[in-house]
Design an enzyme around this catalytic site. Structure first.
Site, PDB file in Angstrom:
ATOM      1  N   LYS A   1       0.873  -1.174   0.000  1.00 32.48           N
ATOM      2  CA  LYS A   1       0.000   0.000   0.000  1.00 32.48           C
ATOM      3  C   LYS A   1       0.909   1.223   0.000  1.00 32.48           C
ATOM      4  CE  LYS A   1      -2.002   3.075   1.715  1.00 32.48           C
ATOM      5  NZ  LYS A   1      -1.790   4.450   1.186  1.00 32.48           N
TER       6      LYS A   1
ATOM      7  N   GLU B   1       9.091   2.080  11.115  1.00 31.39           N
ATOM      8  CA  GLU B   1      10.189   3.032  10.908  1.00 31.39           C
ATOM      9  C   GLU B   1       9.537   4.403  10.829  1.00 31.39           C
ATOM     10  OE1 GLU B   1      11.960   5.530   9.740  1.00 31.39           O
ATOM     11  OE2 GLU B   1      12.908   4.751   7.929  1.00 31.39           O
TER      12      GLU B   1
ATOM     13  N   CYS C   1      13.667  10.545   6.531  1.00 32.50           N
ATOM     14  CA  CYS C   1      13.405  10.178   7.925  1.00 32.50           C
ATOM     15  C   CYS C   1      14.654  10.339   8.791  1.00 32.50           C
ATOM     16  CB  CYS C   1      12.867   8.760   8.004  1.00 32.50           C
ATOM     17  SG  CYS C   1      13.895   7.595   7.142  1.00 32.50           S
TER      18      CYS C   1
ATOM     19  N   GLU D   1       9.821  16.574  14.230  1.00 30.32           N
ATOM     20  CA  GLU D   1      10.259  16.327  12.849  1.00 30.32           C
ATOM     21  C   GLU D   1       9.499  17.242  11.897  1.00 30.32           C
ATOM     22  OE1 GLU D   1       8.954  12.563  10.873  1.00 30.32           O
ATOM     23  OE2 GLU D   1      11.079  12.375  10.390  1.00 30.32           O
TER      24      GLU D   1
HETATM   25  N1  LIG Z   1       9.562   8.012   8.467  1.00 34.18           N
HETATM   26  C1  LIG Z   1       9.404   8.438   7.251  1.00 34.18           C
HETATM   27  O1  LIG Z   1      10.140   8.050   6.380  1.00 34.18           O
HETATM   28  C2  LIG Z   1       8.270   9.327   6.912  1.00 34.18           C
HETATM   29  C3  LIG Z   1       7.748  10.230   7.812  1.00 34.18           C
HETATM   30  N2  LIG Z   1       6.719  11.045   7.441  1.00 34.18           N
HETATM   31  C4  LIG Z   1       6.214  12.022   8.410  1.00 34.18           C
HETATM   32  O2  LIG Z   1       4.829  11.970   8.408  1.00 34.18           O
HETATM   33  C5  LIG Z   1       4.263  13.237   8.160  1.00 34.18           C
HETATM   34  C6  LIG Z   1       2.936  13.090   7.479  1.00 34.18           C
HETATM   35  O3  LIG Z   1       3.061  12.458   6.226  1.00 34.18           O
HETATM   36  P1  LIG Z   1       1.951  11.440   5.750  1.00 34.18           P
HETATM   37  O4  LIG Z   1       2.086  11.155   4.306  1.00 34.18           O
HETATM   38  O5  LIG Z   1       0.617  11.917   6.216  1.00 34.18           O
HETATM   39  O6  LIG Z   1       2.410  10.135   6.566  1.00 34.18           O
HETATM   40  P2  LIG Z   1       1.603   8.856   6.982  1.00 34.18           P
HETATM   41  O7  LIG Z   1       2.355   8.166   8.025  1.00 34.18           O
HETATM   42  O8  LIG Z   1       0.195   9.176   7.270  1.00 34.18           O
HETATM   43  O9  LIG Z   1       1.647   7.978   5.632  1.00 34.18           O
HETATM   44  C7  LIG Z   1       2.479   6.862   5.420  1.00 34.18           C
HETATM   45  C8  LIG Z   1       1.662   5.726   4.858  1.00 34.18           C
HETATM   46  O10 LIG Z   1       0.703   5.306   5.823  1.00 34.18           O
HETATM   47  C9  LIG Z   1      -0.591   5.257   5.232  1.00 34.18           C
HETATM   48  N3  LIG Z   1      -1.601   5.497   6.262  1.00 34.18           N
HETATM   49  C10 LIG Z   1      -2.106   6.678   6.705  1.00 34.18           C
HETATM   50  N4  LIG Z   1      -3.028   6.479   7.660  1.00 34.18           N
HETATM   51  C11 LIG Z   1      -3.111   5.139   7.851  1.00 34.18           C
HETATM   52  C12 LIG Z   1      -3.880   4.305   8.735  1.00 34.18           C
HETATM   53  N5  LIG Z   1      -4.747   4.813   9.596  1.00 34.18           N
HETATM   54  N6  LIG Z   1      -3.685   2.977   8.676  1.00 34.18           N
HETATM   55  C13 LIG Z   1      -2.799   2.436   7.810  1.00 34.18           C
HETATM   56  N7  LIG Z   1      -2.064   3.171   6.946  1.00 34.18           N
HETATM   57  C14 LIG Z   1      -2.214   4.513   6.966  1.00 34.18           C
HETATM   58  C15 LIG Z   1      -0.508   6.316   4.160  1.00 34.18           C
HETATM   59  O11 LIG Z   1      -1.539   6.154   3.202  1.00 34.18           O
HETATM   60  C16 LIG Z   1       0.868   6.078   3.600  1.00 34.18           C
HETATM   61  O12 LIG Z   1       0.875   4.982   2.714  1.00 34.18           O
HETATM   62  C17 LIG Z   1       5.330  13.948   7.375  1.00 34.18           C
HETATM   63  O13 LIG Z   1       5.206  15.314   7.472  1.00 34.18           O
HETATM   64  C18 LIG Z   1       6.572  13.433   8.037  1.00 34.18           C
HETATM   65  O14 LIG Z   1       6.866  14.165   9.188  1.00 34.18           O
HETATM   66  C19 LIG Z   1       6.172  10.966   6.208  1.00 34.18           C
HETATM   67  C20 LIG Z   1       6.646  10.082   5.271  1.00 34.18           C
HETATM   68  C21 LIG Z   1       7.773   9.244   5.542  1.00 34.18           C
HETATM   69  N1  BAL Z   2      17.544   7.293   2.808  1.00 35.49           N
HETATM   70  C1  BAL Z   2      16.395   7.349   3.325  1.00 35.49           C
HETATM   71  C2  BAL Z   2      15.380   6.531   3.830  1.00 35.49           C
HETATM   72  C3  BAL Z   2      14.181   7.216   4.366  1.00 35.49           C
HETATM   73  O1  BAL Z   2      14.023   8.428   4.400  1.00 35.49           O
HETATM   74  O2  BAL Z   2      13.276   6.487   4.791  1.00 35.49           O
END
Ligand SMILES: NC(=O)C1=CN([C@@H]2O[C@H](COP(=O)(O)OP(=O)(O)OC[C@H]3O[C@@H](n4cnc5c(N)ncnc54)[C@H](O)[C@@H]3O)[C@@H](O)[C@H]2O)C=CC1
Ligand code: BAL
Ligand code: NA
Length: 503
Positions: free
Chosen positions: A185, A260, A295, A394
């Site tokens: 997903k 993660e 991240c 973050e």
């Molecule tokens: N650790 C990382 O690599 C990441 C961190 N982030 C952080 O998250 C913040 C918000 O970004 P979003 O895109 O809204 O992140 P998110 O964590 O909501 O999205 C990540 C994934 O989770 C899915 N998702 C969302 N709600 C869900 C639920 N209730 N159950 C299962 N899956 C679900 C989303 O559709 C997407 O595929 C960013 O501003 C950033 O700070 C965002 C992307 C990557």
């Molecule tokens: N090199 C990056 C991996 C990540 O942001 O999840």
């Protein structure tokens, strides 16, 4: 729609080896963050589609063409996928940039990493054949034992938008190498290349149901996957709040998860560094690469007071020199952030930092030459204290906050002053000091005299609120395996625990 000679494919959900319209027939627009234009759409899966995909995955595991494959057979599929990805590298890189705003250079590097990651797990799949059954010698005549490493089952892989296809690959490649059947997903904000992975799997003849790809919104498609009784594990990369929701849903079924969840990683710079510019460039790359949407971004610069002023002067010069443009332009080094939501979030962090009394040393505005698109200049923030939001939370944007220190003790205290625990970096030529910091940093990843280089042979993941479990390396494969012990009683003698009634 064709943009810069690349057609945005119109796809359906990839289920059971074919394209399938979502049950509710809904679609989500694809927005190019560089222009704010709608450039296509993706299917929006719901719980009904999750049910169909989970059933397809279960059937794949029950069929010999996937469920009884050797690692060597699975490796052939993984290598065929890698080859197809490389054939389409330039098209896929362009699609990734159009969808996510990543610079074309970074998207192309991602596609190389994606192909290399499939190749790497092909090697590990082959190696698994000799480790599938491991005898354990108990030094007892009456028992023969061994341990089997089997595919865990049906796995749900929920991934983010910052490295759309690469983050998916970190989970899909090892899951398939292990012999699991997977449901991916991807993020609704950037799904194009993940859907193209579906087309590639179809072309190479990956058995139906081994990989299913459901695009859609988190609450509508991700949540039913996390709570599905026939999904055996969820591997997730994304935000902390979503990680908590997924873990809560999974806990009801005692379903294992790996999470993660990002961070607020420090880069500590000591005054003994030989070359200021080299350190400045790592500090820049550590926070501004991928427009800060990483991240592990080292977004807290902790610099020794004696060189702070000179370091910041140079940092400013380097920052002003970063080319901000449409990500498809040559030499672009900073594209837009991914979405209007992310843009608003970054701007809010900056205004909150100002309101809390921090100083914006540079940046944080829309670049004058870019009237449209979710662009923001990279930002350097000083006069930060440890109670400020900008120090603690973050941002996921090109925002660097700076604090100074005098002593090593103070530096380590500042570095670890965070709820997160993904990565830490130290810049110093003192080998023993680097060793002390390696031990003291409370994170899963340590960079010495660099920040961010990532290799698929090494474990990736954190501690504290950054989550648990590891992607990549052999650890990234282990999490998709079930360890099964087999104990056989080989003696002809009775067990003799109970008294025999015939005596
Ligand atoms: N650790 C990382 O690599 C990441 C961190 N982030 C952080 O998250 C913040 C918000 O970004 P979003 O895109 O809204 O992140 P998110 O964590 O909501 O999205 C990540 C994934 O989770 C899915 N998702 C969302 N709600 C869900 C639920 N209730 N159950 C299962 N899956 C679900 C989303 O559709 C997407 O595929 C960013 O501003 C950033 O700070 C965002 C992307 C990557
Ligand atoms: N090199 C990056 C991996 C990540 O942001 O999840
Ligand atoms: Na997009």
């Amino acid at each position: 729609m064709a943009i810069r000679n690349v057609r945005i494919p119109s796809r359906q959900l990839y289920i059971n080896g074919e394209w399938r319209e979502p049950v509710k027939k809904n679609r989500i627009p694809i927005i190019n963050p560089a222009t704010e234009e709608i450039i296509g759409d993706i299917p929006a899966a719901t719980a009904e589609d999750v049910d169909v995909a989970v059933e397809a995955a279960r059937r794949a595991l029950a069929r010999d063409d996937w469920g009884s494959t050797t690692g060597a057979q699975r490796a052939k599929y993984l290598r065929a996928i890698a080859a197809k990805l490389l054939e389409r590298k330039s098209e896929l890189a362009t699609l990734e940039s159009l969808d996510s705003g990543k610079t074309l250079f970074e998207s192309a590097a991602d596609m190389d990493d994606v192909a290399a990651c499939f190749e790497y797990y092909a090697d590990l799949a082959e190696a698994l054949d000799s480790k599938r059954k491991t005898p354990v010698n108990l030094h007892l005549d009456s028992f023969k034992t061994y341990v089997l490493r089997e595919p865990l089952g049906v796995v749900g892989l929920i991934t983010p938008w910052n490295y759309p296809l690469l983050m998916a690959t970190w989970k899909v490649a090892p899951a398939l190498a292990a012999g699991c059947a997977a449901i991916l997903k991807p993020s609704e904000l950037a799904s194009i290349t993940c859907l193209e992975l579906g087309e590639i799997c179809r072309e190479v003849g990956l058995p139906p149901g081994a990989l299913n790809i459901l695009t859609g919104l988190g609450p509508e498609a991700g949540a039913p996957l996390s709570s599905h009784p026939h999904v055996d594990k969820i591997a997730f990369t994304g935000s902390g709040p979503t990680g908590v929701k997924i873990m809560t849903a999974a806990a009801q079924l005692v379903k294992p998860v790996s999470l993660e969840l990002g961070g607020k990683s420090p880069i500590v710079v000591f005054d003994d560094i030989d070359n200021l510019d080299i350190a400045v460039e790592w500090a820049l790359f550590g926070c501004f690469a991928n427009t800060g949407q990483v991240c592990s971004a080292t977004s807290r610069l902790i610099i020794q007071e004696s060189i702070a002023s000179e370091f910041l002067d140079r940092l400013l010069l380097w920052t002003k020199n970063i080319k901000i443009s449409d990500p498809l332009e040559e030499d672009c080094k900073l594209g837009p952030v991914v979405s209007s939501g992310q843009y608003e979030k970054v701007l809010k962090f900056i205004s909150n930092a100002k309101n809390e009394g921090a100083t914006i040393l540079y940046g944080g505005k829309r670049p004058e030459h870019l009237k449209k698109g979710y662009y923001v200049q990279p930002i350097i923030i000083t006069d930060v204290n440890t109670s400020m939001e900008i120090w603690k939370e973050e941002v996921f944007g090109p925002v660097l906050c700076v604090k100074t220190f005098k002593t090593e003790e103070e530096a380590i205290e500042l570095a670890n002053d965070t709820k997160y625990g993904l990565a830490s970096a130290i810049m110093s030529k003192d080998v023993e000091r680097c060793e002390r910091f390696t031990k003291a940093f409370q994170t899963g990843i340590i960079w010495i005299n660099c920040s961010q280089p990532t290799f698929h042979q090494l474990p990736w993941g954190g501690k504290k609120r950054s989550g648990f479990g590891r992607d990549l390396g052999e650890w990234g494969l282990e999490k998709y395996l079930n360890i099964k012990q087999v104990t056989e009683y080989t003696s002809d003698d009775a067990w003799d625990f109970y008294k025999s009634p015939s005596n």
